[in-house]
Scaffold this motif. Structure first.
Motif, PDB file in Angstrom:
ATOM      1  N   THR A 119      14.673  -9.335   4.195  1.00 53.41           N
ATOM      2  CA  THR A 119      14.725  -8.297   3.160  1.00 53.41           C
ATOM      3  C   THR A 119      14.271  -8.791   1.788  1.00 53.41           C
ATOM      4  O   THR A 119      13.989  -7.989   0.899  1.00 53.41           O
ATOM      5  N   ASN A 140       2.632  -2.318  -4.359  1.00 50.71           N
ATOM      6  CA  ASN A 140       4.028  -2.052  -4.025  1.00 50.71           C
ATOM      7  C   ASN A 140       5.052  -2.895  -4.765  1.00 50.71           C
ATOM      8  O   ASN A 140       6.240  -2.812  -4.484  1.00 50.71           O
ATOM      9  N   LYS A 171      10.410  -9.901  10.781  1.00 49.16           N
ATOM     10  CA  LYS A 171      10.545  -8.432  10.708  1.00 49.16           C
ATOM     11  C   LYS A 171      11.869  -7.938  10.143  1.00 49.16           C
ATOM     12  O   LYS A 171      11.976  -6.778   9.767  1.00 49.16           O
ATOM     13  N   THR A 172      12.886  -8.829  10.062  1.00 52.24           N
ATOM     14  CA  THR A 172      14.167  -8.341   9.519  1.00 52.24           C
ATOM     15  C   THR A 172      14.461  -8.877   8.121  1.00 52.24           C
ATOM     16  O   THR A 172      15.462  -8.508   7.510  1.00 52.24           O
ATOM     17  N   TRP A 193      10.888 -12.022   1.883  1.00 55.39           N
ATOM     18  CA  TRP A 193      10.807 -10.810   2.703  1.00 55.39           C
ATOM     19  C   TRP A 193       9.723 -10.881   3.776  1.00 55.39           C
ATOM     20  O   TRP A 193       9.794 -10.175   4.787  1.00 55.39           O
ATOM     21  N   SER A 243       9.044  -0.785  -1.354  1.00 55.12           N
ATOM     22  CA  SER A 243       9.410  -0.477   0.027  1.00 55.12           C
ATOM     23  C   SER A 243       8.683  -1.428   0.968  1.00 55.12           C
ATOM     24  O   SER A 243       7.452  -1.420   1.041  1.00 55.12           O
ATOM     25  N   ILE A 244       9.470  -2.258   1.668  1.00 54.03           N
ATOM     26  CA  ILE A 244       8.854  -3.245   2.570  1.00 54.03           C
ATOM     27  C   ILE A 244       8.144  -2.530   3.725  1.00 54.03           C
ATOM     28  O   ILE A 244       7.089  -2.962   4.182  1.00 54.03           O
ATOM     29  N   ASN A 245       8.717  -1.403   4.153  1.00 58.17           N
ATOM     30  CA  ASN A 245       8.145  -0.716   5.322  1.00 58.17           C
ATOM     31  C   ASN A 245       6.722  -0.220   5.096  1.00 58.17           C
ATOM     32  O   ASN A 245       5.982  -0.009   6.046  1.00 58.17           O
ATOM     33  N   ARG A 246       6.350  -0.057   3.837  1.00 57.90           N
ATOM     34  CA  ARG A 246       4.980   0.387   3.561  1.00 57.90           C
ATOM     35  C   ARG A 246       3.951  -0.717   3.785  1.00 57.90           C
ATOM     36  O   ARG A 246       2.771  -0.443   3.897  1.00 57.90           O
ATOM     37  N   ARG A 298       4.792  -3.683   5.912  1.00 59.75           N
ATOM     38  CA  ARG A 298       5.124  -4.524   7.063  1.00 59.75           C
ATOM     39  C   ARG A 298       5.365  -3.643   8.272  1.00 59.75           C
ATOM     40  O   ARG A 298       6.115  -2.666   8.186  1.00 59.75           O
ATOM     41  N   ASP A 299       4.724  -3.994   9.415  1.00 62.77           N
ATOM     42  CA  ASP A 299       4.926  -3.173  10.611  1.00 62.77           C
ATOM     43  C   ASP A 299       6.159  -3.658  11.396  1.00 62.77           C
ATOM     44  O   ASP A 299       6.808  -4.643  11.007  1.00 62.77           O
ATOM     45  N   ALA A 300       6.465  -2.984  12.494  1.00 65.30           N
ATOM     46  CA  ALA A 300       7.701  -3.267  13.236  1.00 65.30           C
ATOM     47  C   ALA A 300       7.710  -4.678  13.836  1.00 65.30           C
ATOM     48  O   ALA A 300       8.774  -5.241  14.105  1.00 65.30           O
TER      49      ALA A 300
END
Ligand SMILES: NC(=O)c1ccc[n+]([C@@H]2O[C@H](COP(=O)([O-])OP(=O)(O)OC[C@H]3O[C@@H](n4cnc5c(N)ncnc54)[C@H](OP(=O)(O)O)[C@@H]3O)[C@@H](O)[C@H]2O)c1
Length: 337
Positions: A62, A114, A59-60, A55, A95-98, A100-102
């Motif tokens: 998963t 996490n 950025k993409t 992951w 949750s990866i979004n917590r 990893r930034d954009a």
């Protein structure tokens, strides 16, 4: 590749396990398929993946990439039964979004809070999802990827045992466990008549880290574990990151390695010196000699080969033909500051 016993399970596996962590991300799909085909052609059967690989590779990504790629490859080749398939659960992120930034930058200090870890619910879902991605009805070797000191070990071990009873998992194992935690887990399993850990996967290479080196969630092999393994041949040591990310033949890479400060000691310099001299005499690279050292190791170690390119793969495989005498092993083992 001449197969070897996998501990006392009765299973036969290749002396190398092929790590597939970066397949489908840093190594593209056609190259990964070629590598997997080549590994099987050479007699390899042992593959290592996890439900979170990889992951952090952009950025993409998963974390589904490696398992999904293996599932596709086995389906296309129709070769599920030729493979001894290992995967892991517990270190996927909630949750990866917590973390990893954009742009794909990872805040590594937030990762530890996490992980999904090893509760009944998390592990059951992790295993079912892995089976689906891998397109199989069973996993040969299922690891708990990291230790979880918040969940009672009984809880984790009972889920693992249920997965074995249901035929979804054949053998269980742990990774990144301290020796005492593995032993406690094994004794809980034994006293309940449950399936018990048959392998432990830790970081292990020729260079030794500083005493007390902190690898975060990861655990490096230490003398305590080696002593335990000598007395418990039913537990197999699987060595991850055997080349410490490829630092043995490239000084610049060594200096830039994120964990180099944990290995930057007189002891490492003495060992690198011996390695350099012996490798030069034998006309092989340091990386090849490190892999050969692992393949000759007592107690037995199965190195998990981590390669990004086909060229690196061929170099790793060529180490299977290197014979080290007991004197050479002794010389390598005794090198120290
Ligand atoms: N249980 C765990 O917590 C855990 C953790 C990590 C890995 N693993 C498993 O262990 C496997 C291997 O781990 P790893 O990828 O960290 O292995 P590694 O042996 O530390 O490093 C592999 C890297 O070394 C470099 N390399 C490989 N062959 C080389 C050569 N001949 N000369 C120079 N550089 C070379 C490549 O770096 P470049 O990309 O820079 O070329 C490659 O990506 C993984 O695939 C995974 O299955 C498990």
């Amino acid at each position: 590749m001449k197969h070897i016993p996998f501990g006392t399970t009765g299973e036969m596996v290749s002396p190398y396990c092929l790590g597939t962590m970066i397949m489908g991300t840093q190594t593209d799909r056609p190259t990964s398929f070629k590598m997997l085909d080549r590994f099987l052609d050479l007699g390899g059967n042992f593959l290592d993946t996890a439900n979170c690989y990889a992951w952090w590779s952009g950025k993409t990504a998963t974390g589904d990439e490696s398992e999904s790629l293996l599932g596709d490859w086995m389906r296309e080749r129709g070769n599920r039964n030729e493979v001894f398939l290992a995967t892991k659960g517990g270190a996927r992120l909630k949750s990866i979004n917590r973390v990893r930034d954009a742009q794909g930058n990872v805040a590594w200090d937030k990762v530890v809070d996490n992980y999904e870890y090893l509760s009944t619910h998390a592990l059951r879902k992790a295993a079912e999802d892995s089976l689906r991605r891998l397109g199989t009805d069973h996993i040969d070797l299922y690891y708990v990827h990291i230790d979880d000191r918040r969940t009672p070990q009984e809880e984790t071990l009972e889920v693992l045992n249920n997965l074995v009873k249901e035929g979804k998992v054949r053998y269980i194992a742990c990774s990144n466990f301290r020796t005492w935690r593995m032993e406690r887990a094994r004794s809980i399993s034994a006293s309940n008549g449950w399936a018990s850990f048959t392998a432990i996967q830790q970081q292990y290479s020729y260079l030794r880290p500083k005493a007390g080196a902190d690898f975060g969630i990861n655990v490096n092999v230490d003398e305590e574990l080696l002593d335990y393994l000598r007395a418990n041949p039913d537990v197999t040591l699987m060595a991850f990151s055997p080349l410490l990310k490829g630092i043995y033949d490239d000084e610049k890479k060594r200096a830039a390695y994120y964990n180099w400060h944990l290995f930057n000691t007189d002891d490492s310099r003495a060992r690198l010196d011996v390695l350099n001299r012996m490798a030069r005499e034998m006309n092989i690279s340091n990386s090849q000699l490190v892999m050969a050292w692992l393949l000759h190791h007592e107690p037995r170690v199965i190195p998990i080969v981590g390669v990004r390119t086909l060229e690196q793969f061929d170099i790793a495989m060529s180490a299977l033909d290197i014979r080290l005498t007991p004197e050479q092993m002794d010389f390598l083992n005794k090198a120290s500051a």
